[in-house]
Structures are given as C-alpha cells and as structure tokens.
Design a protein around this motif. Sequence first.
Motif, PDB file in Angstrom:
ATOM      1  N   ASN A   1     -19.136 -20.015 -23.245  1.00 28.78           N
ATOM      2  CA  ASN A   1     -17.831 -19.472 -22.867  1.00 28.78           C
ATOM      3  C   ASN A   1     -16.750 -19.709 -23.906  1.00 28.78           C
ATOM      4  OD1 ASN A   1     -18.506 -18.499 -20.176  1.00 28.78           O
ATOM      5  ND2 ASN A   1     -18.883 -20.646 -19.744  1.00 28.78           N
TER       6      ASN A   1
ATOM      7  N   ILE B   1     -11.966 -12.027 -17.023  1.00 25.32           N
ATOM      8  CA  ILE B   1     -13.339 -12.163 -16.561  1.00 25.32           C
ATOM      9  C   ILE B   1     -13.480 -12.563 -15.105  1.00 25.32           C
ATOM     10  CG2 ILE B   1     -15.372 -13.597 -16.876  1.00 25.32           C
ATOM     11  CD1 ILE B   1     -15.080 -13.039 -19.804  1.00 25.32           C
TER      12      ILE B   1
ATOM     13  N   THR C   1     -13.140 -20.242 -17.812  1.00 20.79           N
ATOM     14  CA  THR C   1     -12.673 -18.891 -18.100  1.00 20.79           C
ATOM     15  C   THR C   1     -11.524 -18.444 -17.225  1.00 20.79           C
ATOM     16  OG1 THR C   1     -14.343 -18.053 -16.604  1.00 20.79           O
ATOM     17  CG2 THR C   1     -14.915 -18.137 -18.912  1.00 20.79           C
ATOM     18  N   ARG C   2     -11.175 -19.211 -16.221  1.00 17.26           N
ATOM     19  CA  ARG C   2     -10.129 -18.719 -15.331  1.00 17.26           C
ATOM     20  C   ARG C   2      -8.777 -18.740 -16.042  1.00 17.26           C
ATOM     21  NH1 ARG C   2      -9.814 -23.957 -11.341  1.00 17.26           N
ATOM     22  NH2 ARG C   2      -8.806 -25.326 -12.803  1.00 17.26           N
TER      23      ARG C   2
ATOM     24  N   LYS D   1     -18.230 -22.547 -15.479  1.00 18.61           N
ATOM     25  CA  LYS D   1     -17.953 -21.227 -16.043  1.00 18.61           C
ATOM     26  C   LYS D   1     -16.621 -20.708 -15.523  1.00 18.61           C
ATOM     27  CE  LYS D   1     -20.037 -16.597 -16.219  1.00 18.61           C
ATOM     28  NZ  LYS D   1     -19.009 -16.125 -17.083  1.00 18.61           N
ATOM     29  N   ARG D   2     -16.453 -20.830 -14.233  1.00 21.38           N
ATOM     30  CA  ARG D   2     -15.184 -20.405 -13.646  1.00 21.38           C
ATOM     31  C   ARG D   2     -14.030 -21.236 -14.206  1.00 21.38           C
ATOM     32  NH1 ARG D   2     -11.395 -17.266 -11.007  1.00 21.38           N
ATOM     33  NH2 ARG D   2     -10.007 -18.624  -9.890  1.00 21.38           N
TER      34      ARG D   2
ATOM     35  N   ALA E   1     -14.613 -16.940 -24.304  1.00 25.03           N
ATOM     36  CA  ALA E   1     -13.890 -16.521 -23.098  1.00 25.03           C
ATOM     37  C   ALA E   1     -12.797 -17.495 -22.701  1.00 25.03           C
ATOM     38  CB  ALA E   1     -14.878 -16.369 -21.946  1.00 25.03           C
ATOM     39  N   LEU E   2     -12.629 -18.561 -23.438  1.00 23.41           N
ATOM     40  CA  LEU E   2     -11.547 -19.480 -23.108  1.00 23.41           C
ATOM     41  C   LEU E   2     -10.234 -18.744 -23.206  1.00 23.41           C
ATOM     42  CD1 LEU E   2     -12.433 -22.769 -25.051  1.00 23.41           C
ATOM     43  CD2 LEU E   2     -12.575 -22.375 -22.623  1.00 23.41           C
ATOM     44  N   PRO E   3      -9.387 -18.835 -22.199  1.00 27.98           N
ATOM     45  CA  PRO E   3      -8.116 -18.115 -22.297  1.00 27.98           C
ATOM     46  C   PRO E   3      -7.265 -18.675 -23.426  1.00 27.98           C
ATOM     47  CG  PRO E   3      -8.199 -19.463 -20.308  1.00 27.98           C
ATOM     48  CD  PRO E   3      -9.537 -19.556 -20.932  1.00 27.98           C
TER      49      PRO E   3
ATOM     50  N   GLY F   1     -10.069 -14.185 -22.479  1.00 27.22           N
ATOM     51  CA  GLY F   1     -10.973 -14.338 -21.354  1.00 27.22           C
ATOM     52  C   GLY F   1     -10.290 -14.168 -20.027  1.00 27.22           C
ATOM     53  N   GLN F   2      -9.131 -13.649 -20.087  1.00 21.94           N
ATOM     54  CA  GLN F   2      -8.391 -13.654 -18.831  1.00 21.94           C
ATOM     55  C   GLN F   2      -8.986 -12.746 -17.791  1.00 21.94           C
ATOM     56  OE1 GLN F   2      -4.292 -12.975 -19.516  1.00 21.94           O
ATOM     57  NE2 GLN F   2      -3.951 -15.138 -19.331  1.00 21.94           N
TER      58      GLN F   2
END
Lengths: 204, 1116
Positions: free
Chosen positions: B551, B106, B760-761, B756-757, B554-556, B103-104
Amino acid sequence: MAFTFAAFCYMLSLVLCSSLIFFAIWNIIAFDELRKDLRSPIDQCNPLHARERLRNIERICFLMRRLVLPEYSIHGLFCIMFLCAQEWLTLGLNIPLLFYNLWSRYFHSPTDSNELMYDPATVMNDETLNYCQKEAWCKMSFYLMSFFYYLYCLLHSLLPMRSPLHWRDQTQTGRPFCGTPASDKCTWKPGTLMRVEVAHSHVD
Amino acid sequence: MSGGSGGYSSPKIGAGAPPPCLNGPLMNQHLSVPTEQGYNVVPPAPYPQQLPAKNFPRLAAEQHNYDYHQNFQPGGNFQGFGQSSSRPPLNATHLQKGTSADGQGIPLAAYPASYSRMPLPSQGSYAPATSSSVHLGASVPPQPSWQYNLPQQSHPVGQPPAGIQANHVIPAAGTGQARAPLEPYGSAGPKPAMGNQYANTAGGSFVQNYTNQVGSSHPPVNQPLTQMYQPGRTPLAPPPLSGGPPLIRPTHPLVTANHDAPLAQNLVGNSEGFNAGSSGDQSVAPDNYDTVEGGGEIMQPIQQGLKTRRTLGHSYPSLPPGYQNLAGPGAPNTEGPQQFTQAPHFNQLMTGMGGLSLQQGQQSEAARSLNLLQERNILPSTPVRAPHPNLHKDLQKLNCNPDVFRCTLTNIPQTQSLLSKAKLPLGLQLHPFRDLSQLPVVTSSTIVRCRSCRTYINPFVNFLDQRRWKCNLCYRVNDVPEEFMYNPVSRSYGEPHKRPEVQSATIEFIAPSEYMLRPPQPAVYLYILDVSHNAVESGYLNTVCQSLLDNLEALPGDSRTRIGFITFDSTIHFYSLQEGLSQPQMMVVSDIEDIFIPTPDNLLVNLNESKELIQDLLRTLPQMFSNTLETQSALGPALQAAFKLMSPTGGRASVFQTQLPSLGVGALKSREDPNQRSSLKDVQHLSPAIDFYKKLALDCSGQQIAVDLFMLNGQYSDLASLTCISKYSAGCIYSYPSYHHKHNPVLVEKFEKDLKRYLTRKIGFEAVMRIRCTKGLAIHTFHGNFFVRSTDLLSLPNINPDAGFAVQMSIEESLVDVQLVSFQAALLYTSSKGERRIRVHTMCLPVVNSLTDIYAGADVQAVTCLLASMAVDRSISSSLSDARDALVNAVIDSLSTYRSAVLSQQQQQQPGVMAPFSLQLFPLYVLALLKQKAFRTGTSTRLDDRVFSMCEVKYQPVSYLMLMIHPNLYRMDNLSDEGSININDKTIPQPPILQLSVEKLNRDGAFLMDAGTALYLWVGKRCCPNFVSQVLGASNYVSIPQNMTQLPELDTAESERTRTFISWLREQRPFFPVLHVIKDESPLKASFLQNMVEDRTESALSYYEFLLHIQQQVNK
C-alpha cells in the motif's frame, strides 16, 4: 485574661487564613484564565496556537496542583491547633471542610497515579471546569468568613474586659462600695452621691 | 455482581411480579446447576423447535491464551546489518518529483452502495458550473498563498481530476433529477415569497403551509395513506360510514392548538378511509393488544386493521421486509416496513401539532406506550434507524444525515428542569469525518460566518431579506456579502438562499489563507515497531511490512509525504533512508535514559524520493530480527524518540506493541490478577498506572502528532495505561489479542485487512473541531479521543473517518421563545494533499415543552451509546458496579417518570412495564450493555479486553457501536430474494433480524450473527443438507471443517445469495469482520452464545427477568 494558647492559635490562623484566601483567589483567576481563550476563533484553530495554549493549560494545572498540598496542610494545621486549644466550636466549623478535602482528593482520587486533580487532559471539560470554579468560590467565601470569625475570636480572647461575664465578676469582687445588692441594682448611686457631695462642698 | 447492586439479584424479581414467572429456577439456585445448563433457557411459552440444552465449554482458547511465546531459543546471534553511522554525506536537496501518490479514493468505492439506502437529503449534485466557484465534489484546488510544488494540481477547470479529491465522488448522473429536491418548495402549492420564511412564521401560517404542501409533495409510500392526507379533498365531505362510528378521543394534551376545524374533518374522513381500506382482512390477532393500546380507547376496526399489519405474536409480518428500500434515493425516508405496519395512532394524530405530515404520524406513533412485558417480539425485523425530528419537511429534507450527526433527544426540552425530569441524557453523537459518497465542496474567498458567534452560514438561518441573514445560533443579524449574492449553481444573482451553503447541511469549504499562519503540514507517517523476541515470535512484522509494501503507493499524501521507521526492543533503532544510499542504514541508540535522535535529517524521508530504500527496508526488516534474544521492551523511550523526531512537522505515529513495556521511562508492571477475571467483585486497575503516557500524549497533541496503537499482545500489557497515549492525542486503538501467525490465522487475516484500510483511508492532519449550539444550550462533557483545548474546541492532531465523538449537553437558559435549535460541528483540518479544509455539519431540531414529546423523540440508539460512554467514565472514576447500577437506574428512572408523568391514571393502574414506543428497545439495549465485554461481571474477561472494549465504546460511532452492543441475528439457510434490495445490479437479500435468544436458533437451520467486528455463522446439527453442500461446500455436517472462515465460491444460487449478503454487511463498516463458521463443538461457540443477550447466563439476567426487575422498581 492574658495571652492564652487559644489566642495564639487565632493569631496564627489569621495570618495563614489570609494566605488561604489568596490561594482561593488565585485559583479563581486561574480558572478564569483557563476558560477564556482571548483569541479570534480563526486564530484559535491555528496549530501554532495549539502548542502555546497547551503549554498554558499545563502550566496553570501544574501551578494549581502545587498549591493543593500547602492549602490542605494549612487547613489541617488549623484543625490540629484548635483541637489542642480546645476550641470546639471553631474545630466543628472546620471539620466538614477537612473531611471534604480528605475524601474528595485523597480517598476518592480517581486515578491510581499520584496526580491528584487538575488533570490538563480533562480540566477543560465544561463540567469539570464549572465544578472546580464553584469549589474555588465556595472555598474563598468560607475562608473569608472564617477570617473574620478568627479575628473576632482573637479579640475576644485578648480583650477580656469586653465580656459581660468578666464585667460582672469584677463588679462583684473588685469594688467595696458595690457590696450591697442595692448598689448592684443601680450603679448610678455612687455617682449621684459623689455629685451631691461635691455640691455640698461647693456650698461650703 | 457486587453487594452494591444487590437490587438487581433475582429473589426480588420473583417476588413482586404479578405475571407468572415461567423462566425456571431463580438465578441463585441456578448457579448450582451444571454448567452445560447455564445457558438453558426456558421461555415463557413452549417452543417446539427449541434446543434442548447447549453445552457451554469454558473457552479453551482463553485458558491457554496467555502462554504463547515463552519459549526462548538459545543460540542464534543478533546480527543487524550495518550498525555503522558512516555514510557518505549527501546533498540534502529535496527533489520535487511530481508524482501524485494518491490513495484517497480507494476505501470509498464500497461506500456509495451502502449509502444509497439512506440518501443524504439534498446533498445534491450541483450543476457543473465550469466558471463557478462551487465544486462538484472534485475540482479545482485553490491557489494557495505559499508555493510548494503543485505542478500536478494545475488541472484545467473543466475536468475535475479524479485523483485530487477522489473522496468526494462526483455525482455524475442524477444532476437532473436531483435538482427538484433542492428547491425547498416544490411546484405544488403556493410558493411563499421567501425561501426560508417558514422558520419564523407564527403558528397559523405554519399549519397553512402544511395543508398546502403535504399531500402533493409526499412520496406515495402507501397509497391509502397518501390519499388520506390529500388536501384536495373537500374538507366538509361527510365521512363515509363503513367501519362504524369513529370514537376519536384525544388522550394527550394538545401540543399546539393550531389545528383548525377543516383539518380535523379531514382527519376524521381519513381515518374512515383507512378503515374502509383495511377492514377487508378481519383476521383478528388474539390477546394483548388492548392493554398495549390503552384499554380500547380506539375504535375496534382500526385496531383490527392495524393488527393484521403489525408485527405481532410469534410471526413475522407478511410484508417482505425492507421492501421500501427498493424505493429510489428520492424517497425521503426509508424507515423500513415497521413504520407502516405500525400505522399511526389516530387519536394522537388528531392532537399532534399540525399532525398532518407523515413524520408527525411517526412522532405520535413513537409516543404510543407499550407494555414491554407483553411484547414478546420487541425487536423490529429490519435495522433500527434514527428517528426523524418533528420538523417541517423542508427543513427535514435539509437536515444532517443521522449517521453523521444525531441527537439523543430529537425533541429538545424547553428547560433544564424538564430535561432532568425526563431522566434521559441530552447529547450529540458525531461521526464528523465519515466517508461520504457525496459532499459539496465550496471554494470561496470569503466564508460567510456570523460576526458574533462565528457560526458558518447553514440551511437553517433566516434570510430577513436579500441582504441580511439572522444567525440561528446567536440570533445576530448579519449582512450578506456581495459575493454571496451570486449563485454559481444556477448562475443567477440575488438568490443567496439558493447557494449550496444554504442548501446542504453537510458541506466542505476550502479555507482561504487567513485560516493558516503556517503552511499546512505534509503527510508524515512514522512506524514504530516492536522487534523484541516476543514480537518476532508472533510474526506480525511480516504482515505489517507486506501490507506497507503493498500500500505504499496508496498512502494518502502528496509529493511532500514523508515516512520513517523506528524499531525497538531494549534499544532504539533508527533507519536512515536518505536518498542516494545503497541500502538503509540502521543506527542503534542504547542510551534509553536520555534518548536523542542520531541524524535528525534522514530519518523521516520523502516517500517518493526514497521509495526504493523504503521498499528495501520493508523487505529485509522481518528477517533482521529473526534470531533476536532480547525480551525487554523499551516502549517509553521509543515513543519519546518518535515525539522528538516528529515534533517539527506533526503527523501520525503508528505503534505496534506486543508486550508490557519493561524498560526505561514508561515501564509498567503487571497489575492483573487472573483469578479475579470472573469475579463478581469490582474490577480494579481500569485507570492508568502512571502518568507518563498521558503527559507524552499531551505533548504530542501540542505538536500535532497522533499516536495510533496496535496491540498484538498475548499477555497482559496494561492497556489501561498504554491507551492513554492514543486517547489524548486523538489516535485510534486496535487490539488483536493473542496474535500469532501460525496459531491464529483468522486474526492474521483480520489484521491484514484492517491494516489495508488503516493505511489507505482518508486522513486529516492538525485538525480542530468546534461544536456550537444555539444560545441557551451548553456542552459540558466530551467523549472520544482528543484533547479538549477550550470549552468548545477539541484538538485533534489527526482525524480519521472511523472516529466518533459524543458530547453531553445541558440547557442553561430556558428555550421558551425558541421553536428550533441548531447544532453545528465544524472540523478544520489539513487534507493529505496539503489543503486546509473545513467540514461543517449542521443539525436542526425542534423544541418541545411536554414530557410526552420528549419521550416520543428519544433516539434509543444514541441514548444507549451516550449512556455507555458515561458509564465508562463512571467505571474509571468510581467503580464498575457503580456504572452498572447507573445504567440500570437510567432505564428505571426514565420509565418510571414516563409512567407517572405521561401515562393517564388508567394506564398507570395497569401492571407491566410501560414504555413509549420510541424507547421500547431501551431495556434490551441496556441489558445488552450490561452483558457487553466492557461492563459484564461474572464472566471471565481479561482486563485488557475489558479496557479495549471501553475504549471502543468511547470512540466508535453509533452505527458501528450498536452492532457491538447488540448484534444482529439472521437466519441464513432459507434466504430468498423476497424483499431484497438492489445495489449495483446485485440483488442483496434482506432476511429479517431475529432476537438474540437461543429460542430463535434451530437445529435445522443456519444462523448468521453480525457482531460488528466478527461474523458468526452457526450451523445447526440437522441443518438442511442443501445449505451445507450448496453454500458451505461440504458433503455433510460432519465434514464441515472446524475452523472455516471463508465461504467457498460455489456456483449456486444459495451460495451467491449468502456471499452477496455477507459482503454487503462487510461493506457497511470500515473494518473487516472475519466470518467464523461455527458448529456445535466449535470452541468459538461460547463467544457466539455470549452474544445471546436475551438469555440468562450464569451471572446475568435474561431479558424477561430484567424486565421484571424493572417493573418492580418502576412500580415502587
């Protein structure tokens, strides 16, 4: 003069002062230990080292905190003792430090919590560390100087003959042949007389 | 305001002010005026379009804020599912599924756009060298020495997989044209033999360099000016006599006496040329310019020429704002128009050190003094940018992006005494893990570092010859290793100074195995959720679980990513998610005094292996506790459990808390007295009540665990104590006061977007950051969230892209024989893919020896932010009023030093507040700080809000924090494409920034206030119907809905423009600011008006009054 209460106070404070000096030296060493991290930079960044280092910092801070109260109470005891012994000069020398201790650590304590200082979370800030280190050095020199001062005062109260004041008392009251002002002026005279007498006897 | 800051009260101000104070009654009297006039501003000059009065309803929302969630429902039975611990024993082999949950990339999609406005100098695109060891953003992962499961990483070299390092966007296009700026010396001018020779050449050849290169390699920003600097002109040409005799009189001491006669000639000619160019427009702006400039020392025509271009008086410049942003990324500086509208001051240009480059011009411009009392429109209409250090332009091009790394003083004083004389704080502002659109990544077996101070090789080192380089921090001469001689970018040998390490101030290394003794940790996420009645009532569980479900992919992380959940009320609940179970099992531990982990193995599970179970749990979790009656909260024991659970690996723990912890260790008591919220007395209880959270945080830090705190409390929750858990474990803190899914839908939207940010950040684990600086400088205090492990080493269990740091520095040894100093921040972290990486930022700044130059180089935003951080510390260690006094004193001290030490005798005689150009916004920003939530007094502020605001001040990076301190105000109803910028084929209008004063508002218009975390669109009562219908989609003003938070997607040009502008604003920051449409009677109007920092409030001064106060103090 005999063994007075003041002399006792000085004697006790001599002993305790040496322990204060020890505390101060210990503090200096501890800060030095905190400051240097004898690792290569790569090693320092190692997560395993993080744990060890954190433990170290916490341990040192914990020990330093443990020493705070004894130090302050010993110093407080000094002040009370000298107050009782009516040693005003000594008391006056110690009062500023007493107020500094009280103000900086108890009344001015930044946290609501009971942890007074040497907070492991902030102690590594260079500013804090510098301040604490300077403080430790100042305290050590103060204790060292007061150690010698106490020693002097102790001797002073224990050995009254050394005092010029006492000397005069005794010369004025003790000896019969010093009764006249003339003999007061020249203490040599009796001696010379004696010598003359001896000479006479020898001739005889 | 307390008695201690009595000097700040208004009677004094009125007394000593020479200019007539037209600002109406004094403050003290003002208090007796009815509240609706509390905000009324009487400006010094009459304004036709001023709002007569504004009613200022005391926040209705705030009054009942604390009363939510107190209705307990009787009945209803708590029924958890399966409180058993009987489960089939499972084979605990970890299957290696070769998926790449990645997810990096995104959150980054948004960033290139905003970045292209401010290009990183030369962080260039290296030619894709297939066989080289230099990566193009994304490329080959190193072969680590330990073997995990890296099947998915075995990509062929030539095709960089977008997934692995998607953060580093590949500069696909533009490799060609980006080559040119990479070369330190362009094709123009004679090339010196060695690339980096300029740094150690003496003064004479320095100037020679300038003369050779300035003109030809400058971008043609302004045609006449460029011609002025054209070195090709014959130096002896007589000056054209068109605008009167030049009366150039140097007023300031020479910085260096290096400029020689031909250059001076050139300049004379130049000023003439400029004169001739601009003397056509003779429209003379009236009044105060003479006093501003210092008594007509400059020749009149130039002044006139300048005046016409300058933002003066009450009008905005005729030049379209932001026109320079149209320039491509190749332009070295896009400062906005005010640079040029406020064109260089020629007599200083004369005297300035080698004053020929453009930056020199800006510097001397920055040294110019202004009378703030006479500058009515002090705020530039374009965003304020960081000043450019006064460096050789080649160095400047290589220097670090100011968004990442900036210094409060871009001209470093030579000695500590000079620094303390200037009365400005010296410090750095860092945003080390910022999302970057371009980042060169280097893999090499040896990372070249100085052997004594371990500095990484950087663009500012000196190459003595091909084989040796001299460290710019400790001056040790080091050998260049053999591998470094080969340059993989150009595939040439023997050009070590062309290597990417030496060409880019921001670079990332992939660390070889010597940088790790244990294998890098996997990405481990633990979620600790409050499920007490209060929490369930607020309905946040739905949002969190839904966001996580959305997410999860999308989790890193990589195939080793682990995840776990803990919920707590008066007991602690664990969830066994072991693969193979039919459904998640909940285990309840009710012994909160001595917490233990029931089954240590299955609580943190591999995300990929147990995905179904996790999804199952997330779906059922919100309903599981819907009937709970438990009102207690045992946060302390839950945190202890989390600590025990994560100790072996480290990772990130996210805590969601809705109330004051009341059970077990770490229980807190309410300390806030609501009656004291708006008191003028000192604020109590800003420091933690107990040590538990701090101690636990330190333990967490030792085990590489970061705790992030989400506060969704309706009532007082003692943030001052709770935030310690994040502060010392390098976590982050978010606050959503009075969160409720029904009553506060706006906050729900914000929470969703923020989550969300957050999820996924990018994230870096087990990180450390070390900041090195040139010998002589010393760092003494750090600000931010971290644990200071060594005097220059910060321990950061997690690093996230939104974390900022600040450090304070002192000058320990004199820097007399040094021309440049450098700072290097090196961040070593484990990426979510299990790579150990080092991100290095290097910044280089010049050293100066005069106060004039120090003031000229002050970065007002960085100074303000650093002062704010210091003020937070002060208010915790001492008191809030002390901190406020210190802030005001910072302005007074610096301006009075400036007046007494820099200004000439003649200038000192003049009344007014004289400030250097660079610090013209300083009083305004400090006033804004005093009115900011963290530091304000007199306005009702909840203790938790204040503490949260203080936390933000400490860890937000400058660019985000400045908006929270001083929001931007734009007029929206007349947006036009004039001056707009183009990003991704979208035309983004750039309306001018207005001053934060009600006098700028207008009932006929609509105004947008960008306050960082929120956007307010204020619609005037008589707003043109066109805007109301075309943008807001309402038929008239009355029909605009009360709680409008989104603009309808209408198919009109106005709507399009407004929406692109707002979304452009949103893209510039990581978190989502909610848009509030505000009408006259909206309850939110109060928070909108509170941001009007230039106006007087009941308890605070207006900007003009504040200036008068400063004037009085300065002239004492």
